[in-house]
Design a protein around this motif. Structure first.
Motif, PDB file in Angstrom:
ATOM      1  N   ILE A  84      12.130  -0.651  -2.832  1.00 18.06           N
ATOM      2  CA  ILE A  84      11.286  -0.876  -4.011  1.00 18.06           C
ATOM      3  C   ILE A  84      11.192   0.387  -4.850  1.00 18.06           C
ATOM      4  CG2 ILE A  84       8.927  -1.360  -4.777  1.00 18.06           C
ATOM      5  CD1 ILE A  84       8.659  -3.206  -2.333  1.00 18.06           C
ATOM      6  N   LEU A  85      11.017   1.522  -4.192  1.00 14.59           N
ATOM      7  CA  LEU A  85      10.914   2.789  -4.927  1.00 14.59           C
ATOM      8  C   LEU A  85      12.207   3.083  -5.674  1.00 14.59           C
ATOM      9  CD1 LEU A  85       9.023   4.997  -2.306  1.00 14.59           C
ATOM     10  CD2 LEU A  85       8.161   4.258  -4.529  1.00 14.59           C
ATOM     11  N   ARG A  86      13.329   2.845  -5.032  1.00 14.55           N
ATOM     12  CA  ARG A  86      14.614   3.112  -5.682  1.00 14.55           C
ATOM     13  C   ARG A  86      14.829   2.184  -6.874  1.00 14.55           C
ATOM     14  NH1 ARG A  86      17.770   3.570   0.039  1.00 14.55           N
ATOM     15  NH2 ARG A  86      17.559   5.804   0.348  1.00 14.55           N
ATOM     16  N   ALA A  87      14.409   0.934  -6.710  1.00 14.02           N
ATOM     17  CA  ALA A  87      14.632  -0.047  -7.775  1.00 14.02           C
ATOM     18  C   ALA A  87      13.704   0.174  -8.967  1.00 14.02           C
ATOM     19  CB  ALA A  87      14.439  -1.455  -7.223  1.00 14.02           C
ATOM     20  N   THR A  88      12.460   0.548  -8.688  1.00 18.18           N
ATOM     21  CA  THR A  88      11.470   0.679  -9.763  1.00 18.18           C
ATOM     22  C   THR A  88      11.396   2.074 -10.340  1.00 18.18           C
ATOM     23  OG1 THR A  88       9.710   1.111  -8.132  1.00 18.18           O
ATOM     24  CG2 THR A  88      10.057  -1.183  -8.821  1.00 18.18           C
ATOM     25  N   ASP A  89      11.802   3.077  -9.559  1.00 12.95           N
ATOM     26  CA  ASP A  89      11.683   4.459 -10.031  1.00 12.95           C
ATOM     27  C   ASP A  89      13.035   5.104 -10.256  1.00 12.95           C
ATOM     28  OD1 ASP A  89       9.032   3.981  -9.678  1.00 12.95           O
ATOM     29  OD2 ASP A  89       8.853   5.120  -7.835  1.00 12.95           O
ATOM     30  N   ASP A  90      14.061   4.281 -10.372  1.00 16.00           N
ATOM     31  CA  ASP A  90      15.411   4.793 -10.685  1.00 16.00           C
ATOM     32  C   ASP A  90      15.894   5.797  -9.660  1.00 16.00           C
ATOM     33  OD1 ASP A  90      17.038   6.591 -13.351  1.00 16.00           O
ATOM     34  OD2 ASP A  90      17.779   4.949 -12.092  1.00 16.00           O
ATOM     35  N   SER A 133      14.141   7.301  -7.096  1.00 22.30           N
ATOM     36  CA  SER A 133      13.272   8.416  -6.681  1.00 22.30           C
ATOM     37  C   SER A 133      12.720   8.268  -5.299  1.00 22.30           C
ATOM     38  CB  SER A 133      12.094   8.561  -7.680  1.00 22.30           C
ATOM     39  OG  SER A 133      11.281   7.400  -7.657  1.00 22.30           O
ATOM     40  N   GLY A 134      13.150   7.261  -4.551  1.00 22.65           N
ATOM     41  CA  GLY A 134      12.690   7.150  -3.170  1.00 22.65           C
ATOM     42  C   GLY A 134      13.444   8.117  -2.287  1.00 22.65           C
ATOM     43  N   THR A 135      12.890   8.431  -1.124  1.00 20.44           N
ATOM     44  CA  THR A 135      13.563   9.369  -0.220  1.00 20.44           C
ATOM     45  C   THR A 135      14.639   8.657   0.557  1.00 20.44           C
ATOM     46  OG1 THR A 135      11.902   8.901   1.461  1.00 20.44           O
ATOM     47  CG2 THR A 135      11.557  10.839   0.084  1.00 20.44           C
ATOM     48  N   GLY A 136      15.569   9.479   1.089  1.00 17.66           N
ATOM     49  CA  GLY A 136      16.636   8.921   1.896  1.00 17.66           C
ATOM     50  C   GLY A 136      16.191   8.712   3.311  1.00 17.66           C
ATOM     51  N   HIS A 167       0.826  -1.213   0.000  1.00 13.08           N
ATOM     52  CA  HIS A 167       0.000   0.000   0.000  1.00 13.08           C
ATOM     53  C   HIS A 167       0.859   1.262   0.000  1.00 13.08           C
ATOM     54  CE1 HIS A 167      -4.012  -1.761   0.551  1.00 13.08           C
ATOM     55  NE2 HIS A 167      -3.449  -2.642   1.376  1.00 13.08           N
ATOM     56  N   LEU A 168       1.977   1.191   0.706  1.00 15.65           N
ATOM     57  CA  LEU A 168       2.833   2.376   0.833  1.00 15.65           C
ATOM     58  C   LEU A 168       3.515   2.752  -0.478  1.00 15.65           C
ATOM     59  CD1 LEU A 168       4.710   2.168   4.274  1.00 15.65           C
ATOM     60  CD2 LEU A 168       3.351   4.074   3.418  1.00 15.65           C
ATOM     61  N   VAL A 169       3.953   1.755  -1.237  1.00 16.21           N
ATOM     62  CA  VAL A 169       4.709   2.036  -2.458  1.00 16.21           C
ATOM     63  C   VAL A 169       3.927   2.914  -3.434  1.00 16.21           C
ATOM     64  CG1 VAL A 169       5.692   1.011  -4.549  1.00 16.21           C
ATOM     65  CG2 VAL A 169       6.257   0.061  -2.305  1.00 16.21           C
ATOM     66  N   PRO A 170       2.711   2.542  -3.848  1.00 16.69           N
ATOM     67  CA  PRO A 170       1.989   3.408  -4.794  1.00 16.69           C
ATOM     68  C   PRO A 170       1.591   4.746  -4.179  1.00 16.69           C
ATOM     69  CG  PRO A 170       0.590   1.606  -4.059  1.00 16.69           C
ATOM     70  CD  PRO A 170       1.964   1.291  -3.584  1.00 16.69           C
ATOM     71  N   TYR A 171       1.313   4.740  -2.881  1.00 15.95           N
ATOM     72  CA  TYR A 171       0.938   5.991  -2.215  1.00 15.95           C
ATOM     73  C   TYR A 171       2.102   6.972  -2.242  1.00 15.95           C
ATOM     74  CZ  TYR A 171      -0.240   9.292   1.478  1.00 15.95           C
ATOM     75  OH  TYR A 171      -0.480  10.441   2.198  1.00 15.95           O
ATOM     76  N   LEU A 172       3.282   6.526  -1.830  1.00 16.72           N
ATOM     77  CA  LEU A 172       4.441   7.417  -1.814  1.00 16.72           C
ATOM     78  C   LEU A 172       4.876   7.800  -3.222  1.00 16.72           C
ATOM     79  CD1 LEU A 172       6.611   5.921   1.078  1.00 16.72           C
ATOM     80  CD2 LEU A 172       5.191   7.970   1.105  1.00 16.72           C
ATOM     81  N   ARG A 173       4.715   6.885  -4.164  1.00 15.93           N
ATOM     82  CA  ARG A 173       5.054   7.215  -5.549  1.00 15.93           C
ATOM     83  C   ARG A 173       4.193   8.385  -6.035  1.00 15.93           C
ATOM     84  NH1 ARG A 173       4.736   2.237  -8.026  1.00 15.93           N
ATOM     85  NH2 ARG A 173       6.970   1.870  -7.721  1.00 15.93           N
ATOM     86  N   ALA A 174       2.917   8.367  -5.679  1.00 10.87           N
ATOM     87  CA  ALA A 174       2.009   9.448  -6.068  1.00 10.87           C
ATOM     88  C   ALA A 174       2.378  10.751  -5.358  1.00 10.87           C
ATOM     89  CB  ALA A 174       0.567   9.067  -5.741  1.00 10.87           C
ATOM     90  N   VAL A 175       2.773  10.641  -4.098  1.00 11.12           N
ATOM     91  CA  VAL A 175       3.174  11.831  -3.335  1.00 11.12           C
ATOM     92  C   VAL A 175       4.404  12.470  -3.967  1.00 11.12           C
ATOM     93  CG1 VAL A 175       4.133  12.635  -1.138  1.00 11.12           C
ATOM     94  CG2 VAL A 175       2.165  11.086  -1.147  1.00 11.12           C
ATOM     95  N   TYR A 176       5.407  11.665  -4.305  1.00  8.73           N
ATOM     96  CA  TYR A 176       6.629  12.204  -4.890  1.00  8.73           C
ATOM     97  C   TYR A 176       6.409  12.751  -6.295  1.00  8.73           C
ATOM     98  CZ  TYR A 176       8.748   9.674  -1.011  1.00  8.73           C
ATOM     99  OH  TYR A 176       9.077   9.207   0.232  1.00  8.73           O
ATOM    100  N   ALA A 177       5.479  12.142  -7.013  1.00  9.05           N
ATOM    101  CA  ALA A 177       5.171  12.654  -8.350  1.00  9.05           C
ATOM    102  C   ALA A 177       4.539  14.034  -8.262  1.00  9.05           C
ATOM    103  CB  ALA A 177       4.233  11.683  -9.075  1.00  9.05           C
ATOM    104  N   PRO A 207       7.878  16.624  -6.487  1.00 13.72           N
ATOM    105  CA  PRO A 207       9.230  16.129  -6.811  1.00 13.72           C
ATOM    106  C   PRO A 207      10.342  16.849  -6.055  1.00 13.72           C
ATOM    107  CG  PRO A 207       8.337  17.444  -8.615  1.00 13.72           C
ATOM    108  CD  PRO A 207       7.205  17.198  -7.669  1.00 13.72           C
ATOM    109  N   GLY A 208      10.094  18.080  -5.649  1.00 13.42           N
ATOM    110  CA  GLY A 208      11.132  18.826  -4.935  1.00 13.42           C
ATOM    111  C   GLY A 208      11.529  18.180  -3.628  1.00 13.42           C
ATOM    112  N   VAL A 209      10.620  17.404  -3.036  1.00  9.53           N
ATOM    113  CA  VAL A 209      10.910  16.754  -1.760  1.00  9.53           C
ATOM    114  C   VAL A 209      12.067  15.771  -1.899  1.00  9.53           C
ATOM    115  CG1 VAL A 209       9.971  15.157  -0.035  1.00  9.53           C
ATOM    116  CG2 VAL A 209       8.579  17.047  -0.865  1.00  9.53           C
ATOM    117  N   LEU A 210      12.197  15.177  -3.072  1.00  8.11           N
ATOM    118  CA  LEU A 210      13.253  14.195  -3.284  1.00  8.11           C
ATOM    119  C   LEU A 210      14.643  14.817  -3.199  1.00  8.11           C
ATOM    120  CD1 LEU A 210      11.615  12.228  -6.229  1.00  8.11           C
ATOM    121  CD2 LEU A 210      11.678  11.597  -3.811  1.00  8.11           C
TER     122      LEU A 210
END
Length: 249
Positions: A238-244, A246-249, A183-193, A196-199
């Motif tokens: 997962i975010l780093r692997a699938t979104d190149d 784009s996950g947060t640190g 549940h978290l992966v798609p939710y955070l992906r949408a938040v970062y999209a 994007p500045g948060v990244l």
């Protein structure tokens, strides 16, 4: 005409204790004494005491007054320096009162920077998440603060699966952890999209990204239990692997 210690203290508008202290630190010269041993103060002592009293009332410290010496010369330089100091202090007080007014008017959280986010945005956070946000505001730079503020004020509604993260017990089983990650992966992906500045929010951290990472990691290890930290780690991977990356640190 000569005055006793008590009399000259009353004339100068000060106390016996103050007069004796001024003698001890060399700020006021010792007077002559009568044959009976009592001190006899003159006009020069009174003028000096009045001057000390006036200067202390204005805000000068005793060391500052001592540095001016015994001269009756007008201490213009010292007065101007004190005026500048008082002006700066008044500005700090004005700023503090303005911030207090804002806190009283909109019930802003006192532990967050002023004008960071609307109070209603903070109200949506759990106590743990708000504590983490407080820590982050201490290590983010201006740009990072602005990006995170925008995110908090426009964060999308959390689905039930994401909300379950807050109540995840430390001994949660594997299937429960995996479900929350899903549940978290798609939710955070949408938040970062959407934000994007948060990244890149760590980029202008005053002490650098590595200091930001260490500080936030230490706070998270205290605020979240082992299962929650495991879920967050898996989600980032997962975010780093699938979104190149784009996950947060």
């Amino acid at each position: 005409m000569a005055w006793s210690t008590r009399e000259i203290a009353e004339l100068a508008g000060t106390s016996l204790r103050a007069v004796r202290h001024y003698h001890q630190i060399g700020l006021l010269a010792e007077p002559d004494r009568h044959n009976n041993g009592y001190k006899q103060y003159g006009a020069a002592h009174l003028v000096r005491l009045v001057r000390i009293k006036r200067l202390t009332d204005l805000g000068f410290s005793l060391p500052q007054i001592a540095a001016m010496g015994d001269s009756d010369e007008h201490p213009e330089e010292a007065l101007r320096a004190l005026d500048d100091e008082l002006a700066a202090k008044m500005e700090r007080i004005r700023s503090a009162r303005a911030e207090l007014a804002a806190l009283l008017d909109d019930s802003s959280h006192i532990d967050l920077p002023s004008n960071f986010v609307r109070p209603d945005a903070v109200a949506k956070l759990s106590d743990v998440d708000r504590s983490l946000v407080v820590v982050m505001t201490r290590v983010l730079g201006p740009r990072g603060l602005a990006d995170y503020g925008k995110l908090l004020e426009n964060v999308p509604e959390e689905p039930a699966g994401v909300l379950a993260f807050d109540d995840l017990p430390a001994d949660a089983d594997e299937s429960t952890r995996r479900e929350i990650v899903e549940h978290l992966v798609p939710y955070l992906r949408a938040v970062y999209a959407a934000h994007p500045g948060v990244l890149e929010s760590r980029a202008d951290a005053p002490k650098g990204p590595s200091h930001f990472d260490r500080t936030v990691a230490a706070a998270m290890s205290e605020l979240y239990n082992d299962a929650q930290l495991d879920v967050l780690r898996r989600t980032r991977e997962i975010l780093r692997a699938t979104d190149d990356g784009s996950g947060t640190g």
